[in-house]
Motif scaffolding. Sequence first.
Motif, short mmCIF file in Angstrom:
data_model
loop_
_atom_site.label_atom_id
_atom_site.label_comp_id
_atom_site.label_asym_id
_atom_site.label_seq_id
_atom_site.Cartn_x
_atom_site.Cartn_y
_atom_site.Cartn_z
N MET A 196 0.80 -1.29 0.06
CA MET A 196 -0.08 -0.02 -0.18
C MET A 196 0.92 1.08 0.08
O MET A 196 1.82 1.16 0.85
CB MET A 196 -1.02 0.04 1.10
N VAL A 197 0.49 2.11 -0.97
CA VAL A 197 1.48 3.42 -0.98
C VAL A 197 0.39 4.70 -0.85
O VAL A 197 -0.67 4.46 -1.44
CB VAL A 197 2.21 3.44 -2.36
N ASP A 198 0.79 5.90 -0.43
CA ASP A 198 0.35 7.09 -0.26
C ASP A 198 1.07 7.86 -1.19
O ASP A 198 2.13 8.34 -1.08
CB ASP A 198 0.48 7.51 1.27
N THR A 231 3.28 2.51 2.81
CA THR A 231 2.61 2.63 4.08
C THR A 231 2.64 1.23 4.71
O THR A 231 2.68 1.14 6.13
CB THR A 231 1.38 3.15 4.25
N THR A 232 2.10 0.38 4.02
CA THR A 232 1.92 -1.22 4.41
C THR A 232 2.45 -2.01 3.67
O THR A 232 2.23 -1.83 2.45
CB THR A 232 0.58 -1.33 4.83
N THR A 233 3.00 -3.26 4.09
CA THR A 233 3.44 -4.50 3.13
C THR A 233 2.81 -5.67 3.90
O THR A 233 3.13 -5.76 5.16
CB THR A 233 5.05 -4.48 3.01
N PHE A 246 4.98 -5.05 7.54
CA PHE A 246 5.57 -3.53 7.46
C PHE A 246 4.51 -2.73 7.41
O PHE A 246 3.67 -2.59 6.76
CB PHE A 246 6.67 -3.31 6.33
N GLU A 247 4.71 -1.71 8.55
CA GLU A 247 3.29 -0.71 8.47
C GLU A 247 3.92 0.50 9.27
O GLU A 247 4.51 0.56 10.59
CB GLU A 247 2.18 -1.16 9.46
N ASN A 248 3.65 1.62 8.50
CA ASN A 248 3.84 2.93 9.09
C ASN A 248 5.42 3.24 9.85
O ASN A 248 5.77 3.62 10.77
CB ASN A 248 2.95 3.33 10.41
N GLY A 249 6.32 2.77 8.99
CA GLY A 249 7.76 2.70 9.18
C GLY A 249 8.27 1.68 10.14
O GLY A 249 9.42 1.77 10.42
#
Length: 450
Positions: free
Chosen positions: A394-396, A427-429, A437-440
């Motif tokens: 997911m990308v912003d 943002t999320t993998t 992976f989420e928010n860093g």
Amino acid sequence: MGMYDLIIRNGNIVTSDEIIQGDIAISKGKIKEISRGTNLNAKALREINAEDQHILPGLIDTHVHFNEPGRTEWEGVETGSRSLAAGGVTTYFDMPLNSTPPTINKENLELKRACTEEKSIVNFRFWGGLVPENIEDIKELHENGVIGFKAFMSPSGIADFNHVDDITIFKGMNEIASIGSLLAVHAESTIICDQLAEEKQRQNSTSAKDFADSRPIISEIEAVRRIISYAEATGCKLHVVHASSRKVVEIINEAKQKGLDITVETCPHYLSLTLKDLEEKGGVAKCCPPLRDDQEVDQLWEAIANGEIDVIASDHSPAPADMKTVVDGDYFVAWGGISGAQSTLNIMLTEGHFNRQLSLERIVELTSTNPAKLFGLYPQKGVISVNSDADLVMVDLNESFELKKEDLFYRHKHSPYIGKEFKGKVTTTIVNGQVVFENGNITSVEKVEK
């Protein structure tokens, strides 16, 4: 209807064909349902609101060098796979060299597989090597699951992974063709590069430009023409890695048009960095083939826009910082390899989508769908569809950031991209339905089986 494990709602779902707004339901690591435009009437153990975000198939990085077993002071599977997860990569193919021992026989493959299964938080496959001493091992490596074979047409810089002479590569290609596999080649001319480097060093000409001039584009062109002739003679399927110039790509596309089964990859560093970066950043920007000039970068993007390039891969080849240091201005001594696996999608979004209007669908095709098709993983991977693996990023696209040293998950936190401004942030993998992976932050260290 039972409870799903995860539902991602309100996202812009991107494939190589289209972008739709909808929801994705996931159970047992698979995509089970996709809605178009309307809310999915279902419940899940967890829901993620993806409003204003884009959901892409997880990237498949077909070209990384992780240094296990052995040489783990360079880059191990644990740090390497976390870096990939932070960059939206959900599957990688580990090259057969830089580890000790190299993946050139079944025994060494089993050693690599054991340590990778223990530590990787994303999916993985392995390349086997083609070296002068292992032609008799090719069939067994294939039977034990290697994705293909990698050979160097010029010295690799690794003492235990020898480059192939013409006789070896021809015999190897015959064997690889007989089992229906594929050969990936590092295509630079030994004679051209060695002779030019020897002359430069004899004259004490060791600057960044001298190093780049010692590995000119004609060296790639000569090697590619030669390997294409061998492919024609043997019927071996061929994949040319890290092409640094459109001039190389054009030769490969001419061979395609004649019916040869050949594909080509380039890398984010050839799409975003130039000789000037090598001069300014030092050894951290050294690679082989070397970085080229601005015109070559622009022409590679034109090749991408015209559908002439098949795959984008990082060629992540890390080393400790002291090995990347240019001492007394001698660029020939520093290790050649870019640390970049975490930044592939950032570069494709910033340089490709925002700066050059490359569509998101085309980015998905280059970084996920094409690799999945080329290596027999499609439609299990490389696409967002019902019954495919729930490997997603997911990308912003509205978020911009400057890459900082502390953002990197590499064992050695150096990269030529530090300080670069990127637009579009991961943002999320999600790997096999699990948020890793989420928010860093890495949010799961659950190991994957394959």
